[in-house]
Design an enzyme around this catalytic site. Structure first.
Site, short mmCIF file in Angstrom:
data_model
loop_
_atom_site.label_atom_id
_atom_site.label_comp_id
_atom_site.label_asym_id
_atom_site.label_seq_id
_atom_site.Cartn_x
_atom_site.Cartn_y
_atom_site.Cartn_z
N LEU A 23 0.81 -1.21 0.00
CA LEU A 23 0.00 0.00 0.00
C LEU A 23 0.84 1.27 0.00
CD1 LEU A 23 -2.64 -1.12 2.64
CD2 LEU A 23 -2.88 -1.16 0.17
N GLY A 24 2.04 1.20 0.54
CA GLY A 24 2.88 2.40 0.59
C GLY A 24 4.10 2.13 1.46
N GLY A 26 7.53 4.30 3.75
CA GLY A 26 8.19 5.51 4.21
C GLY A 26 9.45 5.14 4.95
N GLY A 27 9.96 6.10 5.70
CA GLY A 27 11.23 5.86 6.38
C GLY A 27 11.14 4.81 7.46
N MET A 28 9.95 4.63 8.05
CA MET A 28 9.83 3.71 9.17
C MET A 28 9.55 2.28 8.73
SD MET A 28 7.46 4.16 12.52
CE MET A 28 7.59 3.02 13.90
N VAL A 31 4.17 -0.63 4.18
CA VAL A 31 2.80 -0.98 4.58
C VAL A 31 2.20 -1.91 3.53
CG1 VAL A 31 0.52 -0.11 5.20
CG2 VAL A 31 2.56 1.24 5.73
N LYS A 45 2.22 -2.68 8.86
CA LYS A 45 3.47 -1.95 8.65
C LYS A 45 4.61 -2.83 9.11
CE LYS A 45 4.19 2.47 8.71
NZ LYS A 45 4.32 3.90 9.05
N ASP A 139 1.95 14.02 13.02
CA ASP A 139 2.07 14.02 11.56
C ASP A 139 0.71 14.06 10.89
OD1 ASP A 139 3.54 14.14 9.23
OD2 ASP A 139 3.65 11.96 9.01
#
Length: 549
Positions: A23-24, A26-28, A31, A45, A139
């Site tokens: 789904l996506g 990022g830095g962490m 997902v 995640k 955020d």
């Protein structure tokens, strides 16, 4: 941040969840859409190695997940599972189908009028639920808000931290998205609840105008405008303009608190919507952040640099702070796995976020409900059997309608609104009518039993027929309102009564008419006697207690 909606390798599982699609990321972490056999899909995640690289980091993650499991709100994609200490650490949250606010606005245009007020209030409600457990989001931005129809769901708490943790920095890198970060964070101060209010206002401004309030361009230019409070709210609905302007104040002390935001919105909301609030003021409270990791696709091209690599290659230090602790407790509470497998995390968890109802409005609701109870009592005094038959049919229809509405709501929560929802409700109506029958019979038998007990007491006290029937009717009305399964009756009644109680003059007229109807029924019974149709006389009319002759 980069997104790539491609499927993971076939057969790949994490924590027993089969990964269906990415789904996506990022830095962490990355997902995925995941699912266990027979259960609902979740957003998983999978955390990057550099985020949970040692035992201390995993203990911190455990603490954060434990804290976040206490968040209860319909407006949040809550945590449903987690394993901070597994070979592949992950956090799973409720999957929210639909578009992010960013994409929704790009495709359908800005929100306006009641839709914008509803959006602003629901987003504030979600933020309030987070603050209530002592964490901050940190955020809030359009890509971290998913739209279920017209309702926002807050996701991705990747930048959160527990309230009593010390401030964490990531090698001097900026944590967050320029344009949605509060000025005090840009100056290096700790985030507070006022910082989340600032981000809430910036997100509402985007929802209402279709553009970032601090514009676009290089990150440094955007941050400079944020520090100076140079926002552009041109075109924002005048109803929320003043509130958003105040919430975007450069100084945290000048912003309204979240309670004041919700109170302000209550005055603005129209009676056609579900929520209300109170009146404006000023103040602010503090808390600290959270990590509801989620399927958030970050579209802001001007975000602080985030480098995405493979799962083994840690990205650059632009990352979401993770705050955790040594006291890991599994997130049980309202998210227990049922014996039959599926996990309920949409409609069955606890009461919704607290609704602020002014005292006068609560009193008006109660008076209207008492007037309705008077109609029930008057009807039973005038024509007991006919009234019971009418009440049974009304209860049956209310319960059936409530079941149909709940079923439609569950479907909408699982896969979003569809054009054929109305047709599906119509086709399923016969089943809901049948399903509502059993509970209606149980509720009416329960109420009739209580009413019979009251009737025996009245008979023993030798009360008159009219007085006895009034007592029986009142007992029946109370039992039917609070008896087993009565929530299916109360819910649709409240949907009519609650909005009416917000409007003074219409409420007064309707309540007076209902009260007059109840009084008229009682007066008719006093004038012409009780009608026992379809029978000729009252039951047990020839019975006398020994010694009472």
């Amino acid at each position: 941040m980069t997104t790539s909606p491609k499927a993971p390798p076939p057969g790949l599982t994490v924590g027993g969840y089969a990964l269906r699609a990415r789904l996506g990321e990022g830095g962490m972490g990355v997902v995925h859409l995941g699912q266990k056999p027979g259960e609902r899909p979740v957003a998983i995640k999978v955390l990057r190695p550099h985020v949970v690289g040692d035992d201390e980091a995993r203990r911190r993650l455990a603490r954060e997940v434990s804290s976040l499991s206490r968040v209860r709100s319909r407006r949040i994609a809550e945590i449903v599972d987690a394993d901070p200490f597994g070979d592949i650490p992950f956090v799973a949250t409720r999957y929210v189908p639909g578009l992010s606010l960013h994409d929704h606005v790009q495709e359908e245009g800005p929100l306006a009028d009641d839709d914008l007020l509803w959006f602003a209030d629901c987003l504030a409600e979600a933020l309030e639920a987070v603050h209530d457990v002592g964490v901050l989001h940190r955020d809030i931005k359009p890509s971290n808000v998913m739209m279920e129809g017209r309702t926002p769901i807050l996701i991705d708490f990747g930048l959160a931290r527990v309230a009593d943790d010390s401030r964490i920095t990531m090698n001097g890198w900026l944590l967050g998205t320029p344009g949605y970060l509060a000025p005090e964070i840009l100056y290096g101060d700790d985030a507070t609840a006022a910082s989340d209010v600032h981000a809430w206002a910036a997100t509402v401004a985007y929802a209402g105008t279709g553009r970032a309030p601090y514009g676009r361009g290089p990150s440094m230019a955007i941050m400079d405008r944020v520090r100076r409070g140079e926002h552009d709210l041109t075109g924002l609905d005048p109803d929320v303009l003043e509130l958003v302007e105040d919430a975007l104040a450069p100084s945290p002390e000048d912003r309204p608190s979240l309670d004041e935001v919700r109170d302000w919105l209550e005055d603005l909301r129209s009676p056609s919507d579900v929520h209300d609030e109170g009146a404006p003021a000023r103040d602010h409270h503090a808390a600290a952040p959270v990590t509801l990791p989620y399927a958030a696709l970050a579209q802001e091209a001007y975000a602080a640099p985030t480098h995405v690599g493979t799962a083994a290659a840690p990205p650059a230090p632009v990352d979401e702070p993770v705050h955790w602790s040594d006291d890991w407790t599994a997130p049980t509470d309202p998210y227990d796995h049922r014996p039959d497998g599926p996990t309920e995390y949409v409609t069955d968890y606890g009461p919704p976020a607290r609704e602020r109802v002014p005292t006068g409005q609560r009193l008006r609701r109660s008076l209207t409900l008492l007037a309705l109870g008077g109609v029930v009592t008057g009807g039973i005094v005038l024509a007991p059997y006919v009234s019971l038959a009418v009440l049974f049919v009304a209860t049956w229809l209310l319960r059936s309608g409530s079941l149909a509405a709940a079923s439609a709501g569950n479907r909408r929560d699982r896969r979003g609104a569809r054009w054929y929802d109305g047709l599906q409700v119509l086709l399923a109506a016969p089943w809901h009518v049948v399903a509502g029958l059993g509970g209606s019979v149980v509720l009416l038998l329960w109420s009739a039993g209580i009413a019979c007990a009251v009737a025996l007491l009245c008979f023993a006290a030798s009360l008159s027929m009219t007085t006895s029937l009034a007592a029986v009717g009142g007992a029946f009305a109370v039992s039917a309102w609070w008896g087993p399964g009565a929530e299916r009756v109360r819910s649709p009644v409240h949907r009519l009564v609650d909005p009416l109680a917000r409007r003074g003059v219409p409420w007064l007229l309707v309540t007076l008419l209902v009260a007059a109807a109840g009084s008229g029924l009682g007066a008719a019974a006093s004038a012409q006697g009780t009608s026992w149709t379809p029978y000729d006389g009252a039951p047990f009319s020839d019975v006398r207690l020994p010694g009472w002759l």
